[in-house]
Design a protein around this motif. Structure first.
Motif, PDB file in Angstrom:
ATOM      1  N   ILE A 137       0.830  -1.212   0.000  1.00  0.00           N
ATOM      2  CA  ILE A 137       0.000   0.000   0.000  1.00  0.00           C
ATOM      3  C   ILE A 137       0.864   1.261   0.000  1.00  0.00           C
ATOM      4  O   ILE A 137       0.430   2.317   0.415  1.00  0.00           O
ATOM      5  CB  ILE A 137      -0.946   0.032   1.210  1.00  0.00           C
ATOM      6  CG1 ILE A 137      -0.134  -0.080   2.497  1.00  0.00           C
ATOM      7  CG2 ILE A 137      -1.992  -1.038   1.128  1.00  0.00           C
ATOM      8  CD1 ILE A 137      -0.818   0.532   3.665  1.00  0.00           C
ATOM      9  N   THR A 138       2.087   1.155  -0.473  1.00  0.00           N
ATOM     10  CA  THR A 138       3.022   2.273  -0.418  1.00  0.00           C
ATOM     11  C   THR A 138       2.447   3.536  -1.052  1.00  0.00           C
ATOM     12  O   THR A 138       2.522   4.617  -0.474  1.00  0.00           O
ATOM     13  CB  THR A 138       4.340   1.898  -1.136  1.00  0.00           C
ATOM     14  OG1 THR A 138       4.783   0.656  -0.605  1.00  0.00           O
ATOM     15  CG2 THR A 138       5.381   2.954  -0.924  1.00  0.00           C
ATOM     16  N   SER A 139       1.837   3.430  -2.221  1.00  0.00           N
ATOM     17  CA  SER A 139       1.330   4.623  -2.906  1.00  0.00           C
ATOM     18  C   SER A 139       0.186   5.264  -2.137  1.00  0.00           C
ATOM     19  O   SER A 139       0.062   6.479  -2.084  1.00  0.00           O
ATOM     20  CB  SER A 139       0.867   4.274  -4.318  1.00  0.00           C
ATOM     21  OG  SER A 139      -0.221   3.369  -4.254  1.00  0.00           O
ATOM     22  N   VAL A 140      -0.649   4.465  -1.508  1.00  0.00           N
ATOM     23  CA  VAL A 140      -1.777   5.003  -0.744  1.00  0.00           C
ATOM     24  C   VAL A 140      -1.275   5.728   0.498  1.00  0.00           C
ATOM     25  O   VAL A 140      -1.690   6.842   0.788  1.00  0.00           O
ATOM     26  CB  VAL A 140      -2.758   3.873  -0.363  1.00  0.00           C
ATOM     27  CG1 VAL A 140      -3.851   4.396   0.547  1.00  0.00           C
ATOM     28  CG2 VAL A 140      -3.367   3.268  -1.614  1.00  0.00           C
ATOM     29  N   TRP A 141      -0.339   5.101   1.228  1.00  0.00           N
ATOM     30  CA  TRP A 141       0.200   5.756   2.423  1.00  0.00           C
ATOM     31  C   TRP A 141       0.887   7.058   2.063  1.00  0.00           C
ATOM     32  O   TRP A 141       0.751   8.050   2.773  1.00  0.00           O
ATOM     33  CB  TRP A 141       1.192   4.841   3.141  1.00  0.00           C
ATOM     34  CG  TRP A 141       0.537   3.855   4.036  1.00  0.00           C
ATOM     35  CD1 TRP A 141       0.529   2.498   3.890  1.00  0.00           C
ATOM     36  CD2 TRP A 141      -0.240   4.124   5.205  1.00  0.00           C
ATOM     37  NE1 TRP A 141      -0.203   1.920   4.899  1.00  0.00           N
ATOM     38  CE2 TRP A 141      -0.679   2.890   5.715  1.00  0.00           C
ATOM     39  CE3 TRP A 141      -0.608   5.293   5.860  1.00  0.00           C
ATOM     40  CZ2 TRP A 141      -1.461   2.795   6.863  1.00  0.00           C
ATOM     41  CZ3 TRP A 141      -1.388   5.192   7.002  1.00  0.00           C
ATOM     42  CH2 TRP A 141      -1.802   3.964   7.484  1.00  0.00           C
ATOM     43  N   ALA A 142       1.626   7.061   0.966  1.00  0.00           N
ATOM     44  CA  ALA A 142       2.326   8.284   0.566  1.00  0.00           C
ATOM     45  C   ALA A 142       1.328   9.407   0.323  1.00  0.00           C
ATOM     46  O   ALA A 142       1.551  10.552   0.732  1.00  0.00           O
ATOM     47  CB  ALA A 142       3.163   8.017  -0.685  1.00  0.00           C
ATOM     48  N   LEU A 165     -10.060   7.923  -3.403  1.00  0.00           N
ATOM     49  CA  LEU A 165      -8.942   7.400  -2.620  1.00  0.00           C
ATOM     50  C   LEU A 165      -9.441   6.332  -1.642  1.00  0.00           C
ATOM     51  O   LEU A 165      -8.766   5.331  -1.414  1.00  0.00           O
ATOM     52  CB  LEU A 165      -8.235   8.529  -1.876  1.00  0.00           C
ATOM     53  CG  LEU A 165      -6.989   8.155  -1.064  1.00  0.00           C
ATOM     54  CD1 LEU A 165      -5.969   7.418  -1.917  1.00  0.00           C
ATOM     55  CD2 LEU A 165      -6.383   9.384  -0.432  1.00  0.00           C
ATOM     56  N   ALA A 166     -10.628   6.517  -1.080  1.00  0.00           N
ATOM     57  CA  ALA A 166     -11.211   5.511  -0.177  1.00  0.00           C
ATOM     58  C   ALA A 166     -11.392   4.182  -0.910  1.00  0.00           C
ATOM     59  O   ALA A 166     -11.097   3.118  -0.360  1.00  0.00           O
ATOM     60  CB  ALA A 166     -12.538   6.010   0.382  1.00  0.00           C
ATOM     61  N   THR A 195      -6.525  -1.896  -1.813  1.00  0.00           N
ATOM     62  CA  THR A 195      -5.102  -2.190  -1.661  1.00  0.00           C
ATOM     63  C   THR A 195      -4.612  -2.248  -0.227  1.00  0.00           C
ATOM     64  O   THR A 195      -3.465  -2.614  -0.004  1.00  0.00           O
ATOM     65  CB  THR A 195      -4.253  -1.130  -2.397  1.00  0.00           C
ATOM     66  OG1 THR A 195      -4.515   0.149  -1.806  1.00  0.00           O
ATOM     67  CG2 THR A 195      -4.549  -1.096  -3.869  1.00  0.00           C
ATOM     68  N   ALA A 196      -5.443  -1.880   0.737  1.00  0.00           N
ATOM     69  CA  ALA A 196      -4.971  -1.847   2.123  1.00  0.00           C
ATOM     70  C   ALA A 196      -4.614  -3.241   2.614  1.00  0.00           C
ATOM     71  O   ALA A 196      -5.202  -4.216   2.169  1.00  0.00           O
ATOM     72  CB  ALA A 196      -6.036  -1.225   3.025  1.00  0.00           C
ATOM     73  N   PRO A 197      -3.637  -3.333   3.557  1.00  0.00           N
ATOM     74  CA  PRO A 197      -3.272  -4.656   4.053  1.00  0.00           C
ATOM     75  C   PRO A 197      -4.382  -5.191   4.943  1.00  0.00           C
ATOM     76  O   PRO A 197      -4.835  -4.524   5.857  1.00  0.00           O
ATOM     77  CB  PRO A 197      -2.007  -4.393   4.862  1.00  0.00           C
ATOM     78  CG  PRO A 197      -2.146  -3.000   5.324  1.00  0.00           C
ATOM     79  CD  PRO A 197      -2.900  -2.279   4.240  1.00  0.00           C
ATOM     80  N   MET A 198      -4.830  -6.364   4.619  1.00  0.00           N
ATOM     81  CA  MET A 198      -5.851  -7.002   5.421  1.00  0.00           C
ATOM     82  C   MET A 198      -5.344  -8.362   5.837  1.00  0.00           C
ATOM     83  O   MET A 198      -4.613  -9.008   5.098  1.00  0.00           O
ATOM     84  CB  MET A 198      -7.148  -7.171   4.618  1.00  0.00           C
ATOM     85  CG  MET A 198      -7.853  -5.876   4.335  1.00  0.00           C
ATOM     86  SD  MET A 198      -9.324  -6.165   3.357  1.00  0.00           S
ATOM     87  CE  MET A 198      -8.652  -6.045   1.711  1.00  0.00           C
ATOM     88  N   LEU A 199      -5.715  -8.797   7.021  1.00  0.00           N
ATOM     89  CA  LEU A 199      -5.346 -10.120   7.465  1.00  0.00           C
ATOM     90  C   LEU A 199      -6.291 -11.108   6.809  1.00  0.00           C
ATOM     91  O   LEU A 199      -7.474 -11.157   7.108  1.00  0.00           O
ATOM     92  CB  LEU A 199      -5.471 -10.215   8.988  1.00  0.00           C
ATOM     93  CG  LEU A 199      -5.087 -11.547   9.608  1.00  0.00           C
ATOM     94  CD1 LEU A 199      -3.627 -11.871   9.342  1.00  0.00           C
ATOM     95  CD2 LEU A 199      -5.362 -11.521  11.092  1.00  0.00           C
ATOM     96  N   VAL A 200      -5.773 -11.843   5.843  1.00  0.00           N
ATOM     97  CA  VAL A 200      -6.552 -12.837   5.136  1.00  0.00           C
ATOM     98  C   VAL A 200      -6.051 -14.197   5.557  1.00  0.00           C
ATOM     99  O   VAL A 200      -4.883 -14.518   5.373  1.00  0.00           O
ATOM    100  CB  VAL A 200      -6.419 -12.669   3.598  1.00  0.00           C
ATOM    101  CG1 VAL A 200      -7.192 -13.751   2.875  1.00  0.00           C
ATOM    102  CG2 VAL A 200      -6.867 -11.284   3.182  1.00  0.00           C
TER     103      VAL A 200
END
Length: 157
Positions: A37-42, A141-142, A148-153
């Motif tokens: 999720i690097t681009s989203v966090w940035a 963006l949401a 793309t957010a990290p989810m525990l799968v």
């Protein structure tokens, strides 16, 4: 008779030989999938302004009743679908306090069942003050964060 004993002996050797081989046991990490999720966090971290802030009285981690009411009024007015929060405090020594404040706001909103997705941003020691800055995340963006957010799968197989 000899054929039968050879077959039984060969079968036993195969069974015993195969069972003594080390078997790789799965570990928890084998079942967890995270996305980058690097681009989203940035993009989230690049926002300098904020849409709302929650003020904490100096040194406390308690969300005052007046602040709770103000926050709920802002949510009713803005009606965000997703927000990001960042605790502030100035020097690095206030990191834990600032993170606890942001988590306090998140817990409060969860307890109120406001139905808003929330993202907690990293502490930034450059931003001063005992506040939790809140940004209303734009719908596009949401959507990207949800994709793309990290989810525990946890895989079942």
């Amino acid at each position: 008779m000899i054929n039968r004993s050879i077959i039984v002996t060969a079968g036993l050797i195969l069974l015993v030989g195969c069972s003594s081989l080390p078997v790789k046991k799965p570990v928890a990490e084998d079942f967890i999938v995270e996305q980058d999720i690097t681009s989203v966090w940035a993009r989230l971290n690049s926002s300098i302004t904020h849409d709302y802030f929650v003020w904490y009285q100096g040194g406390t981690e308690q969300l005052a009743p007046e602040e709770q009411k103000k926050l709920l009024r802002w949510i009713e007015t803005a009606q965000p679908a997703m927000i990001c929060l960042r605790g502030t405090g100035g020097a690095e020594k206030f990191r834990t306090l600032a993170e606890n404040r942001a988590l306090g706001v998140i817990r409060y909103l969860q307890a109120q069942r406001v139905g808003i997705d929330m993202v907690m941003l990293d502490y930034d020691p450059v931003i001063r003050g005992g506040r939790v800055l809140i940004n209303d995340i734009p719908p596009q963006l949401a959507r990207e964060i949800r994709l793309t957010a990290p989810m525990l799968v946890i895989k079942s197989d």
